[in-house]
Design a protein around this motif. Structure first.
Motif, PDB file in Angstrom:
ATOM      1  N   HIS A 163     -35.987  13.582  -5.646  1.00 46.06           N
ATOM      2  CA  HIS A 163     -34.940  13.968  -6.592  1.00 46.06           C
ATOM      3  C   HIS A 163     -33.709  14.575  -5.924  1.00 46.06           C
ATOM      4  CE1 HIS A 163     -38.803  14.180  -8.791  1.00 46.06           C
ATOM      5  NE2 HIS A 163     -38.105  13.577  -9.719  1.00 46.06           N
ATOM      6  N   ASN A 164     -33.715  14.709  -4.625  1.00 47.98           N
ATOM      7  CA  ASN A 164     -32.619  15.394  -3.936  1.00 47.98           C
ATOM      8  C   ASN A 164     -32.197  14.595  -2.708  1.00 47.98           C
ATOM      9  OD1 ASN A 164     -32.615  18.300  -5.287  1.00 47.98           O
ATOM     10  ND2 ASN A 164     -34.735  17.659  -5.030  1.00 47.98           N
ATOM     11  N   ALA A 165     -30.933  14.718  -2.365  1.00 48.30           N
ATOM     12  CA  ALA A 165     -30.447  13.986  -1.185  1.00 48.30           C
ATOM     13  C   ALA A 165     -29.201  14.657  -0.625  1.00 48.30           C
ATOM     14  CB  ALA A 165     -30.140  12.537  -1.556  1.00 48.30           C
ATOM     15  N   VAL A 166     -29.029  14.509   0.686  1.00 52.00           N
ATOM     16  CA  VAL A 166     -27.773  14.857   1.351  1.00 52.00           C
ATOM     17  C   VAL A 166     -27.276  13.553   1.961  1.00 52.00           C
ATOM     18  CG1 VAL A 166     -26.678  16.200   3.180  1.00 52.00           C
ATOM     19  CG2 VAL A 166     -28.508  17.225   1.815  1.00 52.00           C
ATOM     20  N   VAL A 167     -26.128  13.091   1.475  1.00 53.62           N
ATOM     21  CA  VAL A 167     -25.656  11.751   1.813  1.00 53.62           C
ATOM     22  C   VAL A 167     -24.330  11.831   2.560  1.00 53.62           C
ATOM     23  CG1 VAL A 167     -24.927   9.544   0.821  1.00 53.62           C
ATOM     24  CG2 VAL A 167     -26.770  10.826  -0.253  1.00 53.62           C
ATOM     25  N   VAL A 197       0.848  -1.195   0.000  1.00 50.66           N
ATOM     26  CA  VAL A 197       0.000   0.000   0.000  1.00 50.66           C
ATOM     27  C   VAL A 197       0.883   1.244   0.000  1.00 50.66           C
ATOM     28  CG1 VAL A 197      -1.831   1.229   1.235  1.00 50.66           C
ATOM     29  CG2 VAL A 197      -1.752  -1.258   1.293  1.00 50.66           C
ATOM     30  N   ARG A 198       0.637   2.142  -0.961  1.00 52.73           N
ATOM     31  CA  ARG A 198       1.395   3.411  -0.983  1.00 52.73           C
ATOM     32  C   ARG A 198       0.768   4.411  -0.020  1.00 52.73           C
ATOM     33  NH1 ARG A 198       2.944   3.469  -7.247  1.00 52.73           N
ATOM     34  NH2 ARG A 198       4.645   1.978  -7.041  1.00 52.73           N
ATOM     35  N   TRP A 199      -0.542   4.575  -0.066  1.00 50.98           N
ATOM     36  CA  TRP A 199      -1.254   5.380   0.940  1.00 50.98           C
ATOM     37  C   TRP A 199      -2.660   4.843   1.125  1.00 50.98           C
ATOM     38  CZ3 TRP A 199      -5.537   7.732  -1.073  1.00 50.98           C
ATOM     39  CH2 TRP A 199      -5.520   8.052  -2.432  1.00 50.98           C
ATOM     40  N   PHE A 200      -3.207   5.092   2.311  1.00 53.61           N
ATOM     41  CA  PHE A 200      -4.504   4.531   2.679  1.00 53.61           C
ATOM     42  C   PHE A 200      -5.223   5.545   3.575  1.00 53.61           C
ATOM     43  CE2 PHE A 200      -7.358   1.931   5.238  1.00 53.61           C
ATOM     44  CZ  PHE A 200      -7.851   1.007   4.335  1.00 53.61           C
ATOM     45  N   GLN A 201      -6.450   5.880   3.228  1.00 61.84           N
ATOM     46  CA  GLN A 201      -7.185   6.898   3.993  1.00 61.84           C
ATOM     47  C   GLN A 201      -8.616   6.463   4.284  1.00 61.84           C
ATOM     48  OE1 GLN A 201      -7.090  10.488   1.635  1.00 61.84           O
ATOM     49  NE2 GLN A 201      -5.360  11.299   2.788  1.00 61.84           N
ATOM     50  N   VAL A 202      -9.126   6.958   5.408  1.00 65.57           N
ATOM     51  CA  VAL A 202     -10.569   6.865   5.683  1.00 65.57           C
ATOM     52  C   VAL A 202     -11.067   8.291   5.856  1.00 65.57           C
ATOM     53  CG1 VAL A 202     -12.363   5.995   7.212  1.00 65.57           C
ATOM     54  CG2 VAL A 202     -10.314   4.637   6.833  1.00 65.57           C
ATOM     55  N   GLN A 203     -12.082   8.661   5.067  1.00 60.88           N
ATOM     56  CA  GLN A 203     -12.602  10.025   5.132  1.00 60.88           C
ATOM     57  C   GLN A 203     -14.082  10.012   5.486  1.00 60.88           C
ATOM     58  OE1 GLN A 203     -11.713  11.571   1.208  1.00 60.88           O
ATOM     59  NE2 GLN A 203      -9.917  12.636   1.997  1.00 60.88           N
ATOM     60  N   LEU A 204     -14.485  11.026   6.234  1.00 63.07           N
ATOM     61  CA  LEU A 204     -15.909  11.262   6.475  1.00 63.07           C
ATOM     62  C   LEU A 204     -16.330  12.340   5.477  1.00 63.07           C
ATOM     63  CD1 LEU A 204     -18.502  10.983   8.239  1.00 63.07           C
ATOM     64  CD2 LEU A 204     -17.575  12.786   9.691  1.00 63.07           C
ATOM     65  N   ALA A 205     -17.304  12.021   4.631  1.00 60.00           N
ATOM     66  CA  ALA A 205     -17.667  12.958   3.563  1.00 60.00           C
ATOM     67  C   ALA A 205     -19.175  13.171   3.521  1.00 60.00           C
ATOM     68  CB  ALA A 205     -17.183  12.424   2.222  1.00 60.00           C
ATOM     69  N   CYS A 206     -19.559  14.377   3.131  1.00 58.79           N
ATOM     70  CA  CYS A 206     -20.971  14.707   2.923  1.00 58.79           C
ATOM     71  C   CYS A 206     -21.134  15.189   1.482  1.00 58.79           C
ATOM     72  CB  CYS A 206     -21.415  15.791   3.901  1.00 58.79           C
ATOM     73  SG  CYS A 206     -23.143  16.277   3.669  1.00 58.79           S
ATOM     74  N   GLU A 207     -22.102  14.635   0.811  1.00 59.84           N
ATOM     75  CA  GLU A 207     -22.286  14.925  -0.613  1.00 59.84           C
ATOM     76  C   GLU A 207     -23.746  15.271  -0.874  1.00 59.84           C
ATOM     77  OE1 GLU A 207     -19.696  12.551  -3.551  1.00 59.84           O
ATOM     78  OE2 GLU A 207     -21.703  11.698  -3.711  1.00 59.84           O
ATOM     79  N   GLU A 208     -23.970  16.289  -1.663  1.00 57.38           N
ATOM     80  CA  GLU A 208     -25.330  16.600  -2.107  1.00 57.38           C
ATOM     81  C   GLU A 208     -25.563  15.917  -3.451  1.00 57.38           C
ATOM     82  OE1 GLU A 208     -25.673  20.817  -2.306  1.00 57.38           O
ATOM     83  OE2 GLU A 208     -25.220  21.090  -0.191  1.00 57.38           O
ATOM     84  N   GLN A 209     -26.739  15.364  -3.641  1.00 58.06           N
ATOM     85  CA  GLN A 209     -27.076  14.703  -4.901  1.00 58.06           C
ATOM     86  C   GLN A 209     -28.393  15.275  -5.417  1.00 58.06           C
ATOM     87  OE1 GLN A 209     -27.193  10.522  -3.973  1.00 58.06           O
ATOM     88  NE2 GLN A 209     -24.960  10.371  -3.783  1.00 58.06           N
ATOM     89  N   ALA A 210     -28.430  15.609  -6.698  1.00 58.12           N
ATOM     90  CA  ALA A 210     -29.645  16.173  -7.300  1.00 58.12           C
ATOM     91  C   ALA A 210     -29.906  15.486  -8.628  1.00 58.12           C
ATOM     92  CB  ALA A 210     -29.480  17.674  -7.503  1.00 58.12           C
TER      93      ALA A 210
END
Lengths: 141, 355
Positions: B308-312, B241-254
């Motif tokens: 039709h919309n989401a916050v994920v 493994v060269r690099w490995f990450q865990v991220q907490l992300a929030c995404e809007e979907q439309a």
């Protein structure tokens, strides 16, 4: 007769509520002559704005109909009240926005309608800062 | 001045250039015509054929009733829907839908989600699956599985067609037909495209196998704004493994209509790295395992979903492997607007919440 004749007001001047708060207000129309309204519908609702197609959901709905026994006189103030839900909270995102409002729709003779709206905020979620710039788009159908 | 009747109008998204009432009238006439045709067909089929000719045709001819019945059913349903759409306001229809949802009967005792909130996705998909280290094991987003399935389907269909065409070309060579060499050269790009889909599929499958399973567990679910939670990640495989990450992300979907296309736009509005490690090896005997802390911002928007919309909200596990390039796996989580009482789980909770 247009929306400018309609008075739709919330009792809380800041129009900022928290989940579980009681939203109260009143509506009436200006004028000396009674409107020939067939019905009036008051809704407390949320709708989405932004890039996506609009979604909406009604939290509270009242319909008042003009009847011989109870004529509909909109010059008299009509009060409304509802307890606001836990979700969804008002949100001003990059491409998704959730907006709450009180909407009054008055049905006039010959199928005409007059609509007035008062916006309010539910919760205290600040606008999205857009830490990650850029919006991607793909065809799904 | 009254507008003249236009035969052709242009559709612009949900708007039209023509007047509304001719369209409504046209739709109503179409549905009435469907009902009339279906009713006449039913009368003709039963009275004129089935009853008149007795059992000469056998019982199976009665199945033909389905055709006029479908016309009547479809026409009547659409006519009622058309009337409902045009007689009731948007808000009244939405209120009726809401009332119908509220009346939904839970199937069996205890099936209703005790944490259900309006427009917030139900949490049961996560809380149904207990973890081995922490309380809940997160399910992986199904998108990567669909990618492999789609690639396999495209590869299979394309290469089946290519094999059929190659077989025909070989036959042309055996029969020494004219134009056989022209067809052979025409086939070359198709065969190369088929080979490319095959290589891509093999690479995808090998990547799935070599990179192995990613397991993510969390101490608490659903999350809530301002809370700090513990997470655990396990990665199997045989990798450098060269690099490995865990991220907490929030995404809007439309999801939106553009012409005749349905498009989906996404915008990442929040991202925070919870775990980051560089240059290490994973062996089949020794999986990579690490714990990390996750903090949901105090002013975060909760998970939201509508038509039709989401916050994920998602935990994104991403990395770069030597020889295999980058990979990214998504594990959806749910952020509720308020702290809720958790459903009973088998393991003790180890969440540390600020509030």
């Amino acid at each position: 007769m247009g929306p400018s004749h309609i008075q739709l007001t919330l009792d809380l001047s800041t129009a900022h509520y928290q989940p579980g708060d009681r939203l109260t207000g009143r509506f009436m129309v200006d004028g000396t002559q009674p409107w020939q309204a067939r019905a009036a519908e008051l809704s407390v609702l949320w709708y989405t704005a932004g890039k996506g197609d609009e979604d909406m959901s009604v939290h509270h709905f009242e319909r008042i109909v003009d009847e011989p026994a109870r004529p509909l006189d909109l010059r008299m103030p009509h009060r409304f009240a509802t307890v606001l839900p836990t979700s969804p909270l008002s949100y001003d995102g990059e491409i998704v926005k959730v907006c709450w409002c009180v909407r009054l729709r008055i049905f006039l003779p010959q199928g005409q309608e007059s609509v007035a709206e008062t916006a309010f905020r539910l919760g205290s979620v600040p606008p999205a800062t857009g830490e990650e710039q850029g919006t991607s788009s793909e065809i799904v159908d | 001045m009254a507008s003249r009747l236009r035969l052709f109008v242009k559709k612009r998204g949900s708007r039209r250039t023509g007047a509304r009432w001719p369209g409504l009238l046209g739709e109503a006439l179409l549905f009435i015509a469907l009902i009339a045709i279906g009713a006449y067909g039913l009368h003709w089929l039963i009275g004129g054929v089935l009853l008149a000719e007795g059992s000469r045709h056998g019982w199976w001819l009665w199945l033909a009733i389905v055709i006029p019945l479908a016309l009547v059913g479809y026409g009547a349903t659409e006519l009622v829907m058309l009337l409902w759409r045009n007689l009731a306001s948007t808000e009244r229809r939405a209120a009726a839908v809401q009332k119908a949802i509220d009346w939904e009967i839970p199937v069996g005792p205890g099936k209703a989600d005790p944490l259900a909130l309006p427009s917030v996705p139900p949490v049961s998909a996560v809380t149904d699956s207990p973890g081995t280290r922490l309380a809940y094991r997160l399910p992986i987003d199904a998108a990567s599985g669909w990618m492999s399935f789609t690639m396999a389907a495209v590869c299979l269909v394309w290469n089946t067609l290519v094999v059929i065409f190659v077989y025909r070309v070989v036959q042309q060579h055996i029969d020494v037909r004219p134009n056989r060499w022209l067809l052979t050269w025409l086939m070359v790009p198709f065969v190369m495209a088929g080979a490319l889909t095959l290589v891509a599929l093999v690479r995808q499958v090998l990547q799935e196998i070599v990179i192995g399973t990613t397991r993510v567990e969390v101490s608490h679910h659903p999350f809530y704004p301002g809370g700090t939670f513990q997470g655990f990640v396990s990665q199997t495989g045989r990798l450098h493994v060269r690099w490995f990450q865990v991220q907490l992300a929030c995404e809007e979907q439309a999801v939106y209509q553009q012409g005749t296309d349905t498009r989906r736009a996404t915008s990442r509005v929040y991202s925070a790295t919870a775990l980051s490690q560089r240059r290490f090896d994973i062996t089949p005997q020794q999986a990579f395992e690490a714990t990390f802390d996750l903090t949901v911002p105090e002013t975060a928007m909760h998970s939201f979903v509508s038509g039709h919309n989401a916050v994920v909200w998602t935990l994104v596990v991403r990395g770069r492997m030597a020889r295999w390039g980058e990979f990214e796996r998504h594990f959806p989580i749910y952020v509720y607007p308020v702290r809720t009482i958790e459903p009973t789980v088998m393991l003790p909770l180890v969440a540390s919440a600020r509030s």
